[in-house]
Scaffold this motif. Structure first.
Motif, PDB file in Angstrom:
ATOM      1  N   VAL A  18     -28.234  37.412  44.573  1.00  0.00           N
ATOM      2  CA  VAL A  18     -26.895  37.767  45.020  1.00  0.00           C
ATOM      3  C   VAL A  18     -26.285  36.569  45.729  1.00  0.00           C
ATOM      4  CG1 VAL A  18     -27.490  40.199  45.229  1.00  0.00           C
ATOM      5  CG2 VAL A  18     -27.695  38.732  47.229  1.00  0.00           C
ATOM      6  N   MET A  19     -24.979  36.426  45.601  1.00  0.00           N
ATOM      7  CA  MET A  19     -24.289  35.301  46.226  1.00  0.00           C
ATOM      8  C   MET A  19     -22.838  35.651  46.463  1.00  0.00           C
ATOM      9  SD  MET A  19     -24.571  32.828  42.879  1.00  0.00           S
ATOM     10  CE  MET A  19     -26.265  33.313  42.583  1.00  0.00           C
ATOM     11  N   LEU A  20     -22.251  34.977  47.405  1.00  0.00           N
ATOM     12  CA  LEU A  20     -20.840  35.170  47.719  1.00  0.00           C
ATOM     13  C   LEU A  20     -20.038  34.063  47.053  1.00  0.00           C
ATOM     14  CD1 LEU A  20     -18.604  36.608  49.395  1.00  0.00           C
ATOM     15  CD2 LEU A  20     -19.073  34.927  51.208  1.00  0.00           C
ATOM     16  N   ASP A  21     -19.073  34.442  46.243  1.00  0.00           N
ATOM     17  CA  ASP A  21     -18.152  33.476  45.639  1.00  0.00           C
ATOM     18  C   ASP A  21     -16.887  33.413  46.479  1.00  0.00           C
ATOM     19  OD1 ASP A  21     -19.861  32.911  43.606  1.00  0.00           O
ATOM     20  OD2 ASP A  21     -18.775  33.974  42.040  1.00  0.00           O
ATOM     21  N   ARG A  22     -16.600  32.240  47.031  1.00  0.00           N
ATOM     22  CA  ARG A  22     -15.398  32.056  47.838  1.00  0.00           C
ATOM     23  C   ARG A  22     -14.411  31.169  47.081  1.00  0.00           C
ATOM     24  NH1 ARG A  22     -16.479  31.825  54.234  1.00  0.00           N
ATOM     25  NH2 ARG A  22     -14.414  32.789  54.046  1.00  0.00           N
ATOM     26  N   PHE A  23     -13.159  31.502  47.179  1.00  0.00           N
ATOM     27  CA  PHE A  23     -12.106  30.744  46.503  1.00  0.00           C
ATOM     28  C   PHE A  23     -11.051  30.343  47.523  1.00  0.00           C
ATOM     29  CE2 PHE A  23     -14.098  33.363  43.324  1.00  0.00           C
ATOM     30  CZ  PHE A  23     -14.125  32.583  42.183  1.00  0.00           C
ATOM     31  N   TRP A  24     -10.856  29.026  47.698  1.00  0.00           N
ATOM     32  CA  TRP A  24      -9.766  28.512  48.514  1.00  0.00           C
ATOM     33  C   TRP A  24      -8.726  27.935  47.569  1.00  0.00           C
ATOM     34  CZ3 TRP A  24     -12.634  25.287  52.879  1.00  0.00           C
ATOM     35  CH2 TRP A  24     -13.362  26.194  53.687  1.00  0.00           C
ATOM     36  N   SER A  25      -7.497  28.374  47.662  1.00  0.00           N
ATOM     37  CA  SER A  25      -6.481  27.895  46.735  1.00  0.00           C
ATOM     38  C   SER A  25      -5.200  27.511  47.440  1.00  0.00           C
ATOM     39  CB  SER A  25      -6.146  28.917  45.668  1.00  0.00           C
ATOM     40  OG  SER A  25      -6.667  30.131  45.895  1.00  0.00           O
ATOM     41  N   GLY A  26      -4.471  26.623  46.778  1.00  0.00           N
ATOM     42  CA  GLY A  26      -3.176  26.182  47.288  1.00  0.00           C
ATOM     43  C   GLY A  26      -2.561  25.141  46.380  1.00  0.00           C
ATOM     44  N   GLY A  27      -1.405  24.680  46.768  1.00  0.00           N
ATOM     45  CA  GLY A  27      -0.709  23.675  45.959  1.00  0.00           C
ATOM     46  C   GLY A  27      -1.202  22.272  46.247  1.00  0.00           C
ATOM     47  N   THR A  28      -0.983  21.397  45.330  1.00  0.00           N
ATOM     48  CA  THR A  28      -1.311  19.989  45.530  1.00  0.00           C
ATOM     49  C   THR A  28      -0.216  19.141  44.910  1.00  0.00           C
ATOM     50  OG1 THR A  28      -2.930  18.243  45.075  1.00  0.00           O
ATOM     51  CG2 THR A  28      -2.755  19.996  43.445  1.00  0.00           C
ATOM     52  N   ASP A  29       0.338  18.227  45.727  1.00  0.00           N
ATOM     53  CA  ASP A  29       1.419  17.381  45.223  1.00  0.00           C
ATOM     54  C   ASP A  29       1.265  15.928  45.644  1.00  0.00           C
ATOM     55  OD1 ASP A  29       1.946  17.593  47.888  1.00  0.00           O
ATOM     56  OD2 ASP A  29       3.782  18.801  47.661  1.00  0.00           O
ATOM     57  N   ARG A  30       0.090  15.585  46.193  1.00  0.00           N
ATOM     58  CA  ARG A  30      -0.123  14.194  46.574  1.00  0.00           C
ATOM     59  C   ARG A  30      -1.606  13.848  46.527  1.00  0.00           C
ATOM     60  NH1 ARG A  30      -1.231  13.415  52.281  1.00  0.00           N
ATOM     61  NH2 ARG A  30      -1.459  15.436  53.345  1.00  0.00           N
ATOM     62  N   VAL A  31      -1.891  12.580  46.518  1.00  0.00           N
ATOM     63  CA  VAL A  31      -3.249  12.055  46.513  1.00  0.00           C
ATOM     64  C   VAL A  31      -3.581  11.578  47.918  1.00  0.00           C
ATOM     65  CG1 VAL A  31      -4.790  10.292  45.574  1.00  0.00           C
ATOM     66  CG2 VAL A  31      -3.123  11.417  44.098  1.00  0.00           C
ATOM     67  N   SER A  32      -4.798  11.824  48.351  1.00  0.00           N
ATOM     68  CA  SER A  32      -5.220  11.434  49.685  1.00  0.00           C
ATOM     69  C   SER A  32      -5.178   9.923  49.849  1.00  0.00           C
ATOM     70  CB  SER A  32      -6.644  11.933  49.952  1.00  0.00           C
ATOM     71  OG  SER A  32      -7.153  11.379  51.147  1.00  0.00           O
ATOM     72  N   PRO A  33      -4.656   9.428  51.002  1.00  0.00           N
ATOM     73  CA  PRO A  33      -4.682   7.977  51.258  1.00  0.00           C
ATOM     74  C   PRO A  33      -6.089   7.482  51.575  1.00  0.00           C
ATOM     75  CG  PRO A  33      -3.831   9.155  53.160  1.00  0.00           C
ATOM     76  CD  PRO A  33      -4.005  10.168  52.081  1.00  0.00           C
ATOM     77  N   GLU A  34      -7.020   8.407  51.844  1.00  0.00           N
ATOM     78  CA  GLU A  34      -8.379   8.028  52.219  1.00  0.00           C
ATOM     79  C   GLU A  34      -9.282   7.800  51.013  1.00  0.00           C
ATOM     80  OE1 GLU A  34      -9.411  11.398  54.430  1.00  0.00           O
ATOM     81  OE2 GLU A  34      -7.999  11.024  56.070  1.00  0.00           O
ATOM     82  N   ALA A  35      -8.942   8.459  49.886  1.00  0.00           N
ATOM     83  CA  ALA A  35      -9.749   8.358  48.667  1.00  0.00           C
ATOM     84  C   ALA A  35      -8.898   8.858  47.504  1.00  0.00           C
ATOM     85  CB  ALA A  35     -11.020   9.174  48.804  1.00  0.00           C
ATOM     86  N   PRO A  38      -7.065  14.571  45.047  1.00  0.00           N
ATOM     87  CA  PRO A  38      -5.876  15.350  45.394  1.00  0.00           C
ATOM     88  C   PRO A  38      -6.048  16.053  46.741  1.00  0.00           C
ATOM     89  CG  PRO A  38      -7.148  16.493  43.727  1.00  0.00           C
ATOM     90  CD  PRO A  38      -7.783  15.148  43.895  1.00  0.00           C
ATOM     91  N   VAL A  39      -4.953  16.218  47.431  1.00  0.00           N
ATOM     92  CA  VAL A  39      -4.943  16.965  48.686  1.00  0.00           C
ATOM     93  C   VAL A  39      -4.457  18.383  48.381  1.00  0.00           C
ATOM     94  CG1 VAL A  39      -3.941  17.187  50.990  1.00  0.00           C
ATOM     95  CG2 VAL A  39      -4.528  14.918  50.082  1.00  0.00           C
ATOM     96  N   VAL A  40      -5.283  19.387  48.705  1.00  0.00           N
ATOM     97  CA  VAL A  40      -4.923  20.783  48.475  1.00  0.00           C
ATOM     98  C   VAL A  40      -4.499  21.402  49.801  1.00  0.00           C
ATOM     99  CG1 VAL A  40      -5.701  23.032  47.672  1.00  0.00           C
ATOM    100  CG2 VAL A  40      -6.553  20.953  46.565  1.00  0.00           C
TER     101      VAL A  40
END
Length: 475
Positions: A18-35, A38-40
């Motif tokens: 048994v396991m828990l499936d977690r979903f984090w969602s959101g928009g992305t419109d830019r790339v991280s300046p650190e790497a 994409p930034v979500v």
């Protein structure tokens, strides 16, 4: 089979990882300046049951009674998972003896998975807790057991669990994992996917190799049946003393295959527990798989959804002419079916007065593949074969009667002495003939064999023949 059985009488124990499936969602419109990633901007999160939990939730979604047993931690993730499980109507019987609950976290944007992070440790050191307490306590209340193996260690003692379930005459279905399938010896049915199957028996380049090696596996593991799921090529069911059953994939659009195997074994078990035959249960599971892969993430299928699809695809016995084709139109249909991986079966005959022997024969022929073509002698060729008093029924009537049978997909006529040229043009994967012929005596067999196909001779049902029926009427 009814369109869809009532599943409320199904009682199933699901044991596994048994396991828990977690979903984090959101928009992305830019790339991280650190790497360069994409930034979500996370604006939504959801929890779903994964692994064996998803199997149990699928059973409950159909209306069946499901109990879930496995291992988890005494932590926040276990609390979230139990909330999801019980909200779905599943009985929670999970042992909290592990140090942590397995969690899979997926980061989503625009319905696309960008990242998955797994938080887990092996459950093997705690597997004895499942066998000694939780499973034994639940077996009396169910008629079917599913072992859902995700190789996380919960089913380390699966052979002991199988023996315990067998001693109580329970039906045992297993979604296996790994190359050592001997640990599942004695189960009722295994549901490996093609990759898992080939990892054990070796690569299979033809249908014949799948059938032969699968049949050997049935004997080696002392199984009653083996269901091989084959993605876009559908499913193959192998049983002792039964012809193979090939079912084409039903998916019109594949969006996400996550958890599709869970849905297959859940529907299969629920249908068997509700009293359906293994063949009909497999057909229902195949339809369900086509529905669930069009959904995002670990998802379920309801009885209403199954019923809607089945209702839309049930042929009317009174509207059958859409299965009758000219040779030219049929060749186009065959080409499209082959391109999608469907296996073409073909037979031929006069079929003057349709009777039980014909229906039995055609049903067994249809079980050898995905599409059954019946080539019918025209009136002149029947008269040449049977005498001037035949046929009793004209060609149009004979073709329409055949097309009304659920086991027949396409019907075509031919006017030559034999259908050899038509068979060569269609090039079926399997050519079937009824009676006591030798393969080399069958018209068109040489062309089929030269094209890599095979020829099958099926016995007729004793006591049924058109000639005998006509003689009885005359008497």
């Amino acid at each position: 089979m009814s369109l869809c059985p009532l599943f409320d009488t199904s009682s199933i124990l699901v044991v596994g990882d048994v396991m828990l499936d977690r979903f984090w969602s959101g928009g992305t419109d830019r790339v991280s300046p650190e790497a360069p990633v994409p930034v979500v901007r996370v604006n939504d999160n959801a929890c779903r049951a994964g692994g064996a939990g998803n199997v149990a939730v699928n059973i409950a979604a159909l209306g069946g009674q499901a109990t879930l047993s496995g291992l988890c931690g005494d932590d926040e993730a276990a609390g979230l998972l139990r909330k999801v499980i019980e909200a779905a109507g599943v009985t929670w019987a999970v042992c909290p003896s592990a140090p942590e609950t397995i969690v899979k976290l997926r980061v989503m944007s625009r319905n696309q998975q960008l990242l998955r992070m797994d938080f887990e440790s092996t459950m093997a050191p705690y597997a004895d807790d499942i066998f000694s307490g939780f499973v034994k306590a639940q077996l009396d209340a169910v008629d079917t057991v599913i072992f859902s193996d995700y190789a996380k260690g919960t089913l380390t003692q699966v052979q002991d669990l199988i023996e315990q379930a067998k001693s109580q005459n329970k039906r045992i279905l297993i979604d296996p994992k790994g190359k050592d399938l001997t640990r599942y010896r004695g189960a009722t049915l295994l549901t490996p996917n093609l990759a898992e199957f080939e990892a054990v028996v070796g690569r299979c380049d033809t249908e014949t190799e799948i059938i032969d090696r699968g049949t050997e596996l049935l004997d080696d593991l002392m199984l009653e049946a083996l269901l091989i799921t084959r993605s876009e090529r559908g499913m193959t069911l192998l049983q002792r003393e039964h012809p193979p059953l090939h079912l084409p994939a039903k998916a019109r659009e594949v969006f996400d295959v996550t958890g599709a195997g869970d849905t297959v074994i859940a529907v299969l078990a629920a249908a068997l527990s509700a009293g359906e035959s293994l063949e009909n249960s497999t057909r229902l599971a195949n339809v369900a798989a086509g529905l669930v892969v069009a959904k995002l993430g670990t998802a379920t299928v309801t009885r209403d959804e199954l019923t809607a699809v089945l209702s839309a695809n049930v042929p009317s016995p009174f509207i059958s002419k859409d299965r009758v084709f000219t040779e030219e139109d049929l060749l186009s249909k065959v080409a499209a079916a082959k391109a999608s991986g469907e296996k073409i079966i073909m037979t031929n005959g006069c079929f003057d007065i349709l009777h039980k022997g014909h229906v039995d024969y055609l049903s067994r022929a249809r079980a050898l593949g995905h599409r059954l073509i019946v080539a019918v002698n025209d009136d002149a060729s029947v008269a040449a074969l049977k005498g001037p008093a035949r046929p009793i029924n004209p060609l149009d009537a004979r073709m329409e009667m055949l097309a009304a049978l659920r086991c027949v997909d396409w019907v075509v006529s031919f006017s030559s002495d034999t259908p050899a040229d038509l068979i060569a043009a269609i090039a079926p994967d399997v050519l079937v003939k009824g009676g006591d012929y030798r393969p080399e005596e069958i018209a068109g067999a040489d062309a089929v064999l030269a094209n890599g196909g095979r020829v099958e001779v099926l016995s007729f049902v004793e006591g049924f023949s058109t000639t005998a029926l006509i003689e009885a009427l005359q008497r």
